[in-house]
Motif scaffolding. Structure first.
Motif, PDB file in Angstrom:
ATOM      1  N   ARG A  98       3.131  31.013  66.144  1.00 57.10           N
ATOM      2  CA  ARG A  98       4.650  31.451  65.887  1.00 57.10           C
ATOM      3  C   ARG A  98       5.326  31.024  65.059  1.00 57.10           C
ATOM      4  NH1 ARG A  98       8.709  33.280  65.146  1.00 57.10           N
ATOM      5  NH2 ARG A  98      10.101  34.462  66.272  1.00 57.10           N
ATOM      6  N   HIS A 135       1.883  37.207  64.340  1.00 54.76           N
ATOM      7  CA  HIS A 135       1.388  36.012  64.830  1.00 54.76           C
ATOM      8  C   HIS A 135       0.625  36.069  66.068  1.00 54.76           C
ATOM      9  CE1 HIS A 135       5.016  36.773  67.489  1.00 54.76           C
ATOM     10  NE2 HIS A 135       4.554  35.695  68.336  1.00 54.76           N
ATOM     11  N   ARG A 148      14.469  32.761  78.863  1.00 55.71           N
ATOM     12  CA  ARG A 148      15.243  34.261  78.362  1.00 55.71           C
ATOM     13  C   ARG A 148      16.355  34.535  79.049  1.00 55.71           C
ATOM     14  NH1 ARG A 148      12.554  34.930  73.472  1.00 55.71           N
ATOM     15  NH2 ARG A 148      10.625  35.924  73.601  1.00 55.71           N
ATOM     16  N   TYR A 180      16.264  46.751  71.431  1.00 55.62           N
ATOM     17  CA  TYR A 180      16.764  45.724  70.294  1.00 55.62           C
ATOM     18  C   TYR A 180      16.745  45.957  68.830  1.00 55.62           C
ATOM     19  CZ  TYR A 180      16.840  40.954  68.738  1.00 55.62           C
ATOM     20  OH  TYR A 180      17.253  39.594  68.102  1.00 55.62           O
ATOM     21  N   LEU A 188      13.193  47.568  61.449  1.00 58.02           N
ATOM     22  CA  LEU A 188      11.786  48.241  61.535  1.00 58.02           C
ATOM     23  C   LEU A 188      11.471  48.111  62.867  1.00 58.02           C
ATOM     24  CD1 LEU A 188      10.495  46.750  58.103  1.00 58.02           C
ATOM     25  CD2 LEU A 188      11.050  49.390  58.587  1.00 58.02           C
ATOM     26  N   HIS A 247       7.703  48.314  64.746  1.00 60.90           N
ATOM     27  CA  HIS A 247       6.155  48.505  64.402  1.00 60.90           C
ATOM     28  C   HIS A 247       5.635  49.713  65.082  1.00 60.90           C
ATOM     29  CE1 HIS A 247       1.948  47.476  63.863  1.00 60.90           C
ATOM     30  NE2 HIS A 247       2.333  46.381  62.623  1.00 60.90           N
ATOM     31  N   THR A 270       4.075  49.435  68.762  1.00 62.73           N
ATOM     32  CA  THR A 270       4.895  49.329  69.966  1.00 62.73           C
ATOM     33  C   THR A 270       5.076  50.863  70.362  1.00 62.73           C
ATOM     34  OG1 THR A 270       5.433  47.215  69.181  1.00 62.73           O
ATOM     35  CG2 THR A 270       7.124  48.354  70.809  1.00 62.73           C
TER      36      THR A 270
HETATM   37  N1  LIG Z   1       7.771  46.354  67.861  1.00 64.39           N
HETATM   38  C1  LIG Z   1       8.475  45.660  66.908  1.00 64.39           C
HETATM   39  N2  LIG Z   1       8.831  46.187  65.829  1.00 64.39           N
HETATM   40  C2  LIG Z   1       9.729  45.410  65.037  1.00 64.39           C
HETATM   41  N3  LIG Z   1       9.919  44.306  65.322  1.00 64.39           N
HETATM   42  C3  LIG Z   1       9.692  43.687  66.474  1.00 64.39           C
HETATM   43  C4  LIG Z   1       8.935  44.278  67.457  1.00 64.39           C
HETATM   44  N4  LIG Z   1       8.632  43.417  68.322  1.00 64.39           N
HETATM   45  C5  LIG Z   1       9.384  42.362  68.149  1.00 64.39           C
HETATM   46  N5  LIG Z   1      10.082  42.516  67.044  1.00 64.39           N
HETATM   47  C6  LIG Z   1      10.878  41.249  66.277  1.00 64.39           C
HETATM   48  O1  LIG Z   1      10.067  40.334  65.959  1.00 64.39           O
HETATM   49  C7  LIG Z   1      10.509  38.925  65.866  1.00 64.39           C
HETATM   50  C8  LIG Z   1       9.550  38.304  66.621  1.00 64.39           C
HETATM   51  O2  LIG Z   1       9.251  38.508  67.892  1.00 64.39           O
HETATM   52  P1  LIG Z   1       8.865  37.596  69.090  1.00 64.39           P
HETATM   53  O3  LIG Z   1       8.199  36.785  68.721  1.00 64.39           O
HETATM   54  O4  LIG Z   1       8.677  38.482  70.232  1.00 64.39           O
HETATM   55  O5  LIG Z   1      10.598  37.244  69.323  1.00 64.39           O
HETATM   56  P2  LIG Z   1      10.906  35.962  70.003  1.00 64.39           P
HETATM   57  O6  LIG Z   1      11.107  34.968  68.537  1.00 64.39           O
HETATM   58  O7  LIG Z   1      11.811  36.049  70.886  1.00 64.39           O
HETATM   59  O8  LIG Z   1       9.886  35.137  70.704  1.00 64.39           O
HETATM   60  C9  LIG Z   1      11.836  39.274  66.686  1.00 64.39           C
HETATM   61  O9  LIG Z   1      12.802  39.227  65.731  1.00 64.39           O
HETATM   62  C10 LIG Z   1      11.799  40.767  67.243  1.00 64.39           C
HETATM   63  O10 LIG Z   1      13.152  41.259  67.364  1.00 64.39           O
END
Ligand SMILES: Nc1ncnc2c1ncn2[C@@H]1O[C@H](COP(=O)(O)OP(=O)(O)O)[C@@H](O)[C@H]1O
Length: 221
Positions: free
Chosen positions: A88, A118, A168, A198, A205, A207, A210
């Motif tokens: 990460r 990641h 969280r 969110y 964007l 993904h 999802t």
């Molecule tokens: N399905 C998705 N499509 C686009 N962006 C996403 C998706 N899922 C998560 N993100 C974004 O990617 C980033 C990293 O996600 P994540 O690692 O889950 O967050 P965090 O830093 O809270 O652990 C965050 O800014 C989140 O909003």
């Protein structure tokens, strides 16, 4: 607690771990990563910011509780929880080149938001660097951010735990925590909705993986 036995040999340690049935989850030689000998957590802590490491421990503990509740192997849940954010804190360009080198497919969206890689890159690294072999654990790590169609119970647990872990704090998180204690599939759908909402609210964007997961679980509701 995950049982990881370490034995010091020069600057390296041998790590092994078994699941509840005694099957090998992983074994591998790691460079000595800290003073807490034999603890996988120390390896992870060295790769992450302090805040991220606290999050990882919260996800590990939450995943362990959910695993007990839903009859999933606790050792696997703890292992996947500890390792889910292994990649990460790597820079975006590093994630992209690691994915490219390993033939991990990525899209225009991953190129634009490389942090979304990641999960799959982390799964590849923990296999290569830590010797994690269990496909379910690797899959749960790979899918923990984006979700996916046909997730295993373990992958659902890690996905949900990442969103509702004790660190969280966002509106609605307590409702998700309650739901996770009652119905894992409904909690998964609501956690997917939380992520989608969110992104939409911030005009980010989304993904497609999802969206695929969302449609897959909504069709099965
Ligand atoms: N399905 C998705 N499509 C686009 N962006 C996403 C998706 N899922 C998560 N993100 C974004 O990617 C980033 C990293 O996600 P994540 O690692 O889950 O967050 P965090 O830093 O809270 O652990 C965050 O800014 C989140 O909003």
């Amino acid at each position: 607690m995950l049982q990881v036995r370490g034995s010091k040999a020069g600057t390296e340690q041998e790590f092994t771990a078994n699941d509840d049935s005694g099957n090998k989850l992983f074994s591998g030689r790691l460079r000595e990563a800290g003073r807490e000998k034999g603890r996988l957590e120390a390896v992870v802590r060295d790769r992450l910011t302090e805040e991220r490491y606290a999050h990882v421990l919260a996800v590990r503990d939450c995943a362990a509780k959910l695993a007990e509740l839903y009859g999933v192997d606790r050792e696997k849940a703890e292992l996947a929880g500890v390792l889910h954010d292994y990649a990460r804190d790597l820079p975006g360009e590093v994630l992209l080149s690691l994915a490219e080198e390993r033939g991990i497919p990525f899209s225009e969206i991953d190129r634009k938001v490389p942090i979304l890689l990641h999960g799959p890159v982390g799964a590849a690294l923990v296999r290569e660097e830590l010797g994690v072999e269990n496909p379910e654990v690797l899959d749960a790590i790979a899918l923990h951010t984006l979700g996916g169609a046909g997730m295993s119970m373990l992958a659902k647990i890690v996905y949900v735990a990442d969103i509702i872990a004790a660190d969280r704090d966002f509106p609605g998180v307590n409702r998700l925590r309650q739901l996770a204690g009652e119905d894992l599939d409904r909690a998964l759908v609501e956690c997917l909705a939380t992520t989608l909402r969110y992104c939409l609210e911030r005009r980010r964007l989304i993904h497609p993986q999802t969206i695929t997961a969302w449609n897959y679980y909504c069709l099965r509701d």
